[in-house]
Design an enzyme around this catalytic site. Sequence first.
Site, mmCIF file in Angstrom:
data_model
loop_
_atom_site.group_PDB
_atom_site.id
_atom_site.type_symbol
_atom_site.label_atom_id
_atom_site.label_comp_id
_atom_site.label_asym_id
_atom_site.label_seq_id
_atom_site.Cartn_x
_atom_site.Cartn_y
_atom_site.Cartn_z
ATOM 1 N N GLU A 153 0.702 -1.191 -0.284
ATOM 2 C CA GLU A 153 0.105 0.041 0.025
ATOM 3 C C GLU A 153 0.913 1.407 -0.014
ATOM 4 O O GLU A 153 0.477 2.402 -0.417
ATOM 5 C CB GLU A 153 -0.880 0.122 1.323
ATOM 6 C CG GLU A 153 -2.084 -1.181 1.193
ATOM 7 C CD GLU A 153 -1.612 -2.446 1.710
ATOM 8 O OE1 GLU A 153 -2.532 -3.281 1.768
ATOM 9 O OE2 GLU A 153 -0.705 -2.691 1.903
ATOM 10 N N PHE A 161 -9.505 -7.767 15.905
ATOM 11 C CA PHE A 161 -8.620 -8.357 15.169
ATOM 12 C C PHE A 161 -8.180 -7.273 14.171
ATOM 13 O O PHE A 161 -9.108 -6.866 13.456
ATOM 14 C CB PHE A 161 -8.614 -9.542 14.617
ATOM 15 C CG PHE A 161 -7.638 -10.089 13.545
ATOM 16 C CD1 PHE A 161 -6.687 -10.541 13.801
ATOM 17 C CD2 PHE A 161 -8.121 -10.092 12.135
ATOM 18 C CE1 PHE A 161 -5.523 -10.934 12.938
ATOM 19 C CE2 PHE A 161 -7.293 -10.482 11.057
ATOM 20 C CZ PHE A 161 -5.912 -10.656 11.512
ATOM 21 N N GLN A 162 -6.900 -6.703 14.115
ATOM 22 C CA GLN A 162 -6.436 -5.675 13.152
ATOM 23 C C GLN A 162 -7.027 -4.349 13.509
ATOM 24 O O GLN A 162 -7.090 -3.531 12.682
ATOM 25 C CB GLN A 162 -6.823 -5.962 11.701
ATOM 26 C CG GLN A 162 -6.098 -7.227 11.359
ATOM 27 C CD GLN A 162 -6.222 -7.583 9.628
ATOM 28 O OE1 GLN A 162 -7.297 -7.350 9.276
ATOM 29 N NE2 GLN A 162 -5.094 -7.923 8.981
ATOM 30 N N VAL A 218 15.668 9.634 -3.187
ATOM 31 C CA VAL A 218 16.289 10.585 -2.236
ATOM 32 C C VAL A 218 17.666 10.144 -2.013
ATOM 33 O O VAL A 218 17.891 9.015 -2.001
ATOM 34 C CB VAL A 218 15.565 10.731 -0.826
ATOM 35 C CG1 VAL A 218 16.239 11.281 0.273
ATOM 36 C CG2 VAL A 218 14.091 11.491 -0.960
ATOM 37 N N PHE A 234 24.212 8.425 0.615
ATOM 38 C CA PHE A 234 23.972 9.783 0.972
ATOM 39 C C PHE A 234 24.156 9.716 2.467
ATOM 40 O O PHE A 234 24.757 10.714 3.202
ATOM 41 C CB PHE A 234 22.736 10.487 0.834
ATOM 42 C CG PHE A 234 22.656 12.139 0.515
ATOM 43 C CD1 PHE A 234 23.167 12.624 -0.384
ATOM 44 C CD2 PHE A 234 22.310 12.546 1.771
ATOM 45 C CE1 PHE A 234 23.165 13.942 -0.405
ATOM 46 C CE2 PHE A 234 22.206 14.318 1.652
ATOM 47 C CZ PHE A 234 22.821 14.618 0.572
#
Length: 573
Positions: free
Chosen positions: A50, A112-113, A381, A466
């Site tokens: 997601e 649940f969840q 990035v 980086f």
Amino acid sequence: MSRTAADYMAEALAQASVKRIYGVVGDSLNGFTDALRRLNTIEWIHVRHEEGAAFAAGAEAHLTGKLAVCAGSCGPGNLHLINGLFDAHRNNVPVLAIAAHIPSTEIGIGYFQATHPESLFKECSHYVELVSNPDQLPQILLRAMRVAVAQRGVAVVVNPGDVALQPLAKQLPNWLLPATPTVRPMDEELRHLSWWVNRGERVTLFCGVGCAGAHDEVVELARKLKAPIVHTMRGKEHLEYDNPFDVGMTGLLGFASGYWAMKDCDTLLLLATDFPYRQFFPEQARIAQIDIRAAALGNRCPLDVGLIGTVVDTLIAPLPLIDEKTDTAHLDGALADYRRARADLDALAESGPYSKIIHPQYVSRIVSALADDDAIFSCDVGTPGAWAARYLKMNGLRRLVGSFNHGSMANAMLQAIGAQAAFPNRQVISFSGDGGFTMMMGEFVTLVQTGLPVKIIVLNNGTLGFVELEMKASGFLDTGCDLKNPNFGEMAQAMGIKGVHVEAPQDLEAAVQEVLQHEGPALLDVVTARQELVMPPRTTFGEAQKFGMFMLKAVLDGRTSQLVDLAKVNLAY
């Protein structure tokens, strides 16, 4: 089957001209995804995570300016949306998230969840609301859509799966979404701005993404004021091209010329930018700012003048009142600095005939030269962003997407998916670091699933580049940065996607052409120099001292070979 709340959602989104929704199916979303299936006018883009859905939707919203939609099932499913939604919200792009929820009868008792999404999404949205019964849905959904579009950000509708399946007979209204308004200050304020700018002797313009659509007005203002134009990373795609006053960027990824054009001015005009790094602003200059967002005014530095309005609408009125200056000394000096900085940077993007090292600058320059005139680029990035800032050339048709405000790793490939879905006939190129690519590598399979012809350039330097540089610049030994990578080209081939692996600079141009000309999705794995330095536009004594401390620690730690590599990579082009 009677018409349900889920049907209403699908119909409303279709009437609002939503073309696709990014997400992962799940039980609490079943009513909604089935409604989409039966309606058959909105495409469901099946991603593998997601977070990818939210980043893809954010990229589509950025590129089109229109409402984009993502969805997640209850609990962990919609929690995965959060990082991508933060990015979209900070980029001020209109995204609607459908966050499915546990059954309404089980809310509040540790089911649940179970989570509380109406609280979790508050910080990354303008509006988030729970639908407790189907009669609430029309008001909540339509308000969320309007807020996302009008306030340019994220709105979230939290809808329990059982509520989505309940009957709802209410019809859609004829009007759903507002058009973009004209926003400009009052005439008196614009006259004051003109008077204030006319007093400046060394004027610099600092321009952000809010200058989209105002290219000609900004360039004309610079011409009259004889002012150099410095742009942010997000302003690059809108102002870098056809601009004789451009002197590049400032900031950590910027040019020395952009840095000095701001530091040497006596008058600075900020145009739709909320650039966060205060150390790059001038200490003594008078400063004015124009922005559509009141919260951005004076956010980074004290102002003499602050005006609320869009750049294009605000500049049209005062332009005739601006005196045309004749003294070009400030502009000439800034342009001379830019020519020197540009020449130095371009020299780093070359490769000698006997070189054994592929410098990432060279990769970016080659890709920019061979990409389509209307290509869409995304960049991760870190070091990929630095090379994109300095070597990708914009021309008014090309677009550039990144996580420039939120600064999330692993954004480039996910945003490229949204860009390609929205523009199937344009070339979409992702500049991915090896760390970012592997962090969300599951979305690579989305290209197999969808056939989206995204071209992925992996800058494979075997490190979180980086982060490693930040550690060294602060005097720390780099720790935990190593990446043990496979041959990504062979991996792509094994997954059914064209993959090319290149290690020699002499083979690079042909490899780039091969990947870009391929009709379907493709990946180019480029083994690049690890120790490439990304220098800021101005290095302080303190920074140099800390870097020297790193070198001393490296010697004491027995890592002198790393120092030799550092010298070889950055001194022998």
